[in-house]
Scaffold this motif. Structure first.
Motif, PDB file in Angstrom:
ATOM      1  N   LYS A  16     -12.083  16.185 -16.297  1.00 29.49           N
ATOM      2  CA  LYS A  16     -12.187  15.200 -17.369  1.00 29.49           C
ATOM      3  C   LYS A  16     -12.430  15.889 -18.704  1.00 29.49           C
ATOM      4  O   LYS A  16     -11.868  15.494 -19.718  1.00 29.49           O
ATOM      5  CB  LYS A  16     -13.323  14.229 -17.053  1.00 29.49           C
ATOM      6  CG  LYS A  16     -13.508  13.138 -18.091  1.00 29.49           C
ATOM      7  CD  LYS A  16     -14.641  12.223 -17.714  1.00 29.49           C
ATOM      8  CE  LYS A  16     -14.895  11.096 -18.665  1.00 29.49           C
ATOM      9  NZ  LYS A  16     -14.579  11.243 -20.038  1.00 29.49           N
ATOM     10  N   GLU A  17     -13.232  16.949 -18.688  1.00 28.92           N
ATOM     11  CA  GLU A  17     -13.526  17.677 -19.924  1.00 28.92           C
ATOM     12  C   GLU A  17     -12.263  18.270 -20.540  1.00 28.92           C
ATOM     13  O   GLU A  17     -12.030  18.145 -21.745  1.00 28.92           O
ATOM     14  CB  GLU A  17     -14.547  18.780 -19.661  1.00 28.92           C
ATOM     15  CG  GLU A  17     -14.896  19.567 -20.903  1.00 28.92           C
ATOM     16  CD  GLU A  17     -15.846  20.721 -20.630  1.00 28.92           C
ATOM     17  OE1 GLU A  17     -16.277  21.337 -21.613  1.00 28.92           O
ATOM     18  OE2 GLU A  17     -16.125  21.027 -19.462  1.00 28.92           O
ATOM     19  N   SER A  18     -11.433  18.901 -19.726  1.00 30.96           N
ATOM     20  CA  SER A  18     -10.187  19.491 -20.241  1.00 30.96           C
ATOM     21  C   SER A  18      -9.273  18.414 -20.801  1.00 30.96           C
ATOM     22  O   SER A  18      -8.717  18.559 -21.894  1.00 30.96           O
ATOM     23  CB  SER A  18      -9.459  20.253 -19.137  1.00 30.96           C
ATOM     24  OG  SER A  18     -10.199  21.356 -18.723  1.00 30.96           O
ATOM     25  N   LYS A  19      -9.122  17.327 -20.052  1.00 29.39           N
ATOM     26  CA  LYS A  19      -8.262  16.234 -20.511  1.00 29.39           C
ATOM     27  C   LYS A  19      -8.775  15.641 -21.818  1.00 29.39           C
ATOM     28  O   LYS A  19      -7.993  15.404 -22.747  1.00 29.39           O
ATOM     29  CB  LYS A  19      -8.185  15.145 -19.449  1.00 29.39           C
ATOM     30  CG  LYS A  19      -7.343  15.489 -18.262  1.00 29.39           C
ATOM     31  CD  LYS A  19      -7.294  14.318 -17.293  1.00 29.39           C
ATOM     32  CE  LYS A  19      -6.370  14.604 -16.141  1.00 29.39           C
ATOM     33  NZ  LYS A  19      -6.255  13.449 -15.225  1.00 29.39           N
ATOM     34  N   ASP A  20     -10.085  15.407 -21.886  1.00 29.47           N
ATOM     35  CA  ASP A  20     -10.664  14.806 -23.088  1.00 29.47           C
ATOM     36  C   ASP A  20     -10.538  15.717 -24.301  1.00 29.47           C
ATOM     37  O   ASP A  20     -10.239  15.250 -25.402  1.00 29.47           O
ATOM     38  CB  ASP A  20     -12.135  14.451 -22.852  1.00 29.47           C
ATOM     39  CG  ASP A  20     -12.314  13.259 -21.923  1.00 29.47           C
ATOM     40  OD1 ASP A  20     -11.323  12.558 -21.640  1.00 29.47           O
ATOM     41  OD2 ASP A  20     -13.457  13.039 -21.471  1.00 29.47           O
ATOM     42  N   ASN A  21     -10.775  17.016 -24.121  1.00 28.88           N
ATOM     43  CA  ASN A  21     -10.661  17.954 -25.246  1.00 28.88           C
ATOM     44  C   ASN A  21      -9.229  18.013 -25.769  1.00 28.88           C
ATOM     45  O   ASN A  21      -9.008  18.019 -26.988  1.00 28.88           O
ATOM     46  CB  ASN A  21     -11.129  19.345 -24.837  1.00 28.88           C
ATOM     47  CG  ASN A  21     -12.631  19.453 -24.755  1.00 28.88           C
ATOM     48  OD1 ASN A  21     -13.360  18.659 -25.331  1.00 28.88           O
ATOM     49  ND2 ASN A  21     -13.117  20.434 -24.021  1.00 28.88           N
TER      50      ASN A  21
END
Length: 130
Positions: A16-21
């Motif tokens: 989720k962190e990679s997608k959100d960034n």
């Protein structure tokens, strides 16, 4: 193990962190480009359109290709742009682009690290948003 492309990995397994960034960096790059267009048209400074094309191009590369090269170029360009603005008008301007570059670099490099780990041993990131 199945043969998964980077695009499929992003859709199914990326954290989720990679997608959100990556998503945040792309969206904010488009917002900054829109603001630059508005300011350029308002002040009749059409040379700003070169900046707009670069920022949109980097944003598209970050969003759709998840390109580390575009992310790094966005960060470098934004730093150079802020330095130029400080030297030319005497105050800090355009610092939002630096934040966009940082998020883009963080997201794209983290995604690549997750993808390589997945290809190597099948590890799926724990905070995957499906």
């Amino acid at each position: 193990m199945e043969n998964v492309t980077k695009k499929e990995f992003f859709a199914k397994y990326a954290s989720k962190e990679s997608k959100d960034n990556i998503k945040s960096a792309a969206i904010f790059s488009y917002i900054c480009a829109a603001i630059s267009v508005a300011l350029g048209l308002y002040t009749h400074n059409y040379s700003m359109m070169f900046d707009v094309v670069l920022v949109i191009g980097f944003g598209l590369g970050i969003q759709f290709a998840r390109s580390r090269v575009c992310a790094v170029l966005m960060l470098v360009y934004s730093i150079l742009n802020v330095v130029y603005m400080v030297m030319s008008i005497g105050r800090i301007a355009g610092w939002w682009l630096i934040l966009i570059g940082i998020y883009a670099v963080k997201g794209t490099f983290n995604l690549n690290k997750e993808y390589k780990r997945f290809l190597k041993d099948g590890t799926i990131p724990e905070n995957t948003k499906r």
